[in-house]
Design a protein around this motif. Sequence first.
Motif, mmCIF file in Angstrom:
data_model
loop_
_atom_site.group_PDB
_atom_site.id
_atom_site.type_symbol
_atom_site.label_atom_id
_atom_site.label_comp_id
_atom_site.label_asym_id
_atom_site.label_seq_id
_atom_site.Cartn_x
_atom_site.Cartn_y
_atom_site.Cartn_z
ATOM 1 N N ALA A 80 0.840 -1.203 0.000
ATOM 2 C CA ALA A 80 0.000 0.000 0.000
ATOM 3 C C ALA A 80 0.875 1.252 0.000
ATOM 4 N N ILE A 81 1.936 1.244 0.801
ATOM 5 C CA ILE A 81 2.837 2.399 0.857
ATOM 6 C C ILE A 81 3.532 2.590 -0.490
ATOM 7 N N LYS A 82 3.967 1.491 -1.111
ATOM 8 C CA LYS A 82 4.623 1.580 -2.428
ATOM 9 C C LYS A 82 3.671 2.171 -3.469
ATOM 10 N N ILE A 83 2.419 1.735 -3.426
ATOM 11 C CA ILE A 83 1.426 2.229 -4.387
ATOM 12 C C ILE A 83 1.212 3.732 -4.188
ATOM 13 N N VAL A 84 1.082 4.150 -2.938
ATOM 14 C CA VAL A 84 0.880 5.570 -2.645
ATOM 15 C C VAL A 84 2.089 6.372 -3.108
ATOM 16 N N LEU A 92 8.980 8.236 1.092
ATOM 17 C CA LEU A 92 8.601 7.105 1.941
ATOM 18 C C LEU A 92 7.883 7.547 3.206
ATOM 19 N N LYS A 93 8.429 8.530 3.892
ATOM 20 C CA LYS A 93 7.835 8.986 5.154
ATOM 21 C C LYS A 93 6.428 9.546 4.935
ATOM 22 N N GLU A 97 2.919 7.978 6.365
ATOM 23 C CA GLU A 97 2.029 8.790 7.199
ATOM 24 C C GLU A 97 0.618 8.840 6.611
ATOM 25 N N LEU A 98 0.509 8.945 5.301
ATOM 26 C CA LEU A 98 -0.791 8.974 4.638
ATOM 27 C C LEU A 98 -1.526 7.655 4.841
ATOM 28 N N VAL A 99 -0.816 6.540 4.681
ATOM 29 C CA VAL A 99 -1.428 5.217 4.891
ATOM 30 C C VAL A 99 -1.849 5.063 6.353
#
Length: 142
Positions: A80-84, A92-93, A97-99
């Motif tokens: 999910a973080i990679k997609i965002v 990355l940070k 934080e968004l996720v």
Amino acid sequence: MSAAGRDFPPEARAALDAGRLIEAIKIVRETHGLGLAEAKAWVEAEREAPGTAAPAAGRSDDELPAAARAALAGGRVIDAIKIVRTERGLGLKAAKELVDRHVARSGTPIGHAAPGERQSALVWLLLLAVLVAGGAWVIFGG
């Protein structure tokens, strides 16, 4: 003033006129807090037709892409973080934080499917059980 109510930064215009596309994108990102993809699209559109382009509107900055929400439902936080990061052009940070904000706001634990998604898994499990029982009948009971 652009259609989204934002001015194209004069510093970005100067960088663009000097042929420094990357610098113009960086300035737009810093000035308006846009993601990489949005800033790049705005700068490129501004280069083609000055004064007519605007950044994408109508999306909440806290809204996750559908693919990222699906990854979270499957318990794949890193995906999910990679997609965002990819779709929003974040570091990355910022992506993490968004996720994290999305997970905290939604109240759905990571790895738990939203209503309606669990039914699909049940159908697959039932199909697997039928196939195993049929295979056993053919091999042992035939």
